[in-house]
Write a protein that holds these residues in place. Sequence first.
Motif, PDB file in Angstrom:
ATOM      1  N   ARG A  48      36.049  -4.075   2.615  1.00 37.12           N
ATOM      2  CA  ARG A  48      36.095  -2.589   2.850  1.00 37.12           C
ATOM      3  C   ARG A  48      37.145  -2.027   2.028  1.00 37.12           C
ATOM      4  O   ARG A  48      37.373  -0.952   2.254  1.00 37.12           O
ATOM      5  CB  ARG A  48      36.391  -2.441   4.404  1.00 37.12           C
ATOM      6  N   ARG A  79      29.564  -7.817  -3.316  1.00 30.95           N
ATOM      7  CA  ARG A  79      29.701  -9.146  -3.713  1.00 30.95           C
ATOM      8  C   ARG A  79      29.818  -9.200  -5.183  1.00 30.95           C
ATOM      9  O   ARG A  79      30.714  -9.788  -5.594  1.00 30.95           O
ATOM     10  CB  ARG A  79      28.430  -9.885  -2.946  1.00 30.95           C
ATOM     11  N   ARG A 100      31.391 -14.295   6.103  1.00 29.82           N
ATOM     12  CA  ARG A 100      30.081 -13.708   5.768  1.00 29.82           C
ATOM     13  C   ARG A 100      29.853 -13.650   4.125  1.00 29.82           C
ATOM     14  O   ARG A 100      30.737 -13.229   3.489  1.00 29.82           O
ATOM     15  CB  ARG A 100      29.977 -12.224   6.174  1.00 29.82           C
TER      16      ARG A 100
HETATM   17  P1  TMP Z   1      31.903  -7.576   9.721  1.00 28.68           P
HETATM   18  O1  TMP Z   1      31.664  -7.118  11.155  1.00 28.68           O
HETATM   19  O2  TMP Z   1      31.796  -9.043   9.686  1.00 28.68           O
HETATM   20  O3  TMP Z   1      33.031  -6.720   8.859  1.00 28.68           O
HETATM   21  O4  TMP Z   1      30.608  -7.274   9.247  1.00 28.68           O
HETATM   22  C1  TMP Z   1      30.089  -5.840   9.611  1.00 28.68           C
HETATM   23  C2  TMP Z   1      28.509  -5.751   9.442  1.00 28.68           C
HETATM   24  O5  TMP Z   1      27.706  -5.626   8.327  1.00 28.68           O
HETATM   25  C3  TMP Z   1      27.886  -6.957  10.511  1.00 28.68           C
HETATM   26  O6  TMP Z   1      27.120  -6.358  11.387  1.00 28.68           O
HETATM   27  C4  TMP Z   1      27.047  -7.418   9.562  1.00 28.68           C
HETATM   28  C5  TMP Z   1      26.780  -6.634   8.600  1.00 28.68           C
HETATM   29  N1  TMP Z   1      26.408  -7.057   7.088  1.00 28.68           N
HETATM   30  C6  TMP Z   1      25.102  -6.838   6.488  1.00 28.68           C
HETATM   31  O7  TMP Z   1      24.426  -5.976   6.894  1.00 28.68           O
HETATM   32  N2  TMP Z   1      25.205  -7.008   5.222  1.00 28.68           N
HETATM   33  C7  TMP Z   1      25.991  -7.934   4.438  1.00 28.68           C
HETATM   34  O8  TMP Z   1      25.684  -8.170   3.410  1.00 28.68           O
HETATM   35  C8  TMP Z   1      27.212  -8.270   4.994  1.00 28.68           C
HETATM   36  C9  TMP Z   1      28.202  -8.840   4.459  1.00 28.68           C
HETATM   37  C10 TMP Z   1      27.245  -7.720   6.474  1.00 28.68           C
END
Ligand code: TMP
Length: 212
Positions: A48, A79, A100
């Motif tokens: 972020r 990414r 993630r």
């Molecule tokens: P976080 O809570 O791990 O920061 O992730 C934020 C949200 O974003 C979580 O609900 C998963 C979603 N997400 C996606 O939809 N696409 C992506 O490529 C990634 C990395 C996270």
Amino acid sequence: NGHHASSRGALIVLEGLDRSGKTLQSSRLLSYLEGERIPVELWRFPDRSTCVGQMISSYLSNKSELDDQTIHLLFSANRWEKRSLMETKLRSGTTLIVDRYSYSGVAFSSAKGLNIEWCKAPEMGLLAPDLVVYLDIPPEKAAARGGYGGERYEQLEFQRKVAQYYQILHDATWKSVDACLPIEDIEKRLRELAMDCVTTCHKGKPLSQLWL
Ligand code: TMP
């Protein structure tokens, strides 16, 4: 010596539903590897801190609206903008633990109804993880842990669909770990998996690319 000069770090990814324990386990794994004197950093996606990451963050907290394709490509761009730094770190011997990665990208967007192959396409050519640890939790149990912070995707029905797409993405680099085990048991399993992976990468396993 020559062996050390050529040895690279490992790309270790943690995946799982929201509230599966990824964040806690990745920071514990970080401390462990640091204690073992392994050069290591903890990363997370979405990152972020970048401009793209701020757009994603605003979308996730419902402060902005974007169509499904657009947000998907922003997650992917987030990414891509880290790819060269990631490669530099790995080649210089630093192991990366990543909370993630592309699997989240594909599972969450496919769960909204986007075509899975379309979702995978922009991820092609990113660095492939050496190990993906999937923290496996039934969606109901994750929801019962509470602390869904009210971000856009933190709803039981949606998380059920995400879990189904994660199953489809399961490949040879995946290791599933039961996320309902005691925290210490999960931690121990992760340490073993990570150390094996780090050793294999030090021995010269080549870096590869995702989904090509
Ligand atoms: P976080 O809570 O791990 O920061 O992730 C934020 C949200 O974003 C979580 O609900 C998963 C979603 N997400 C996606 O939809 N696409 C992506 O490529 C990634 C990395 C996270």
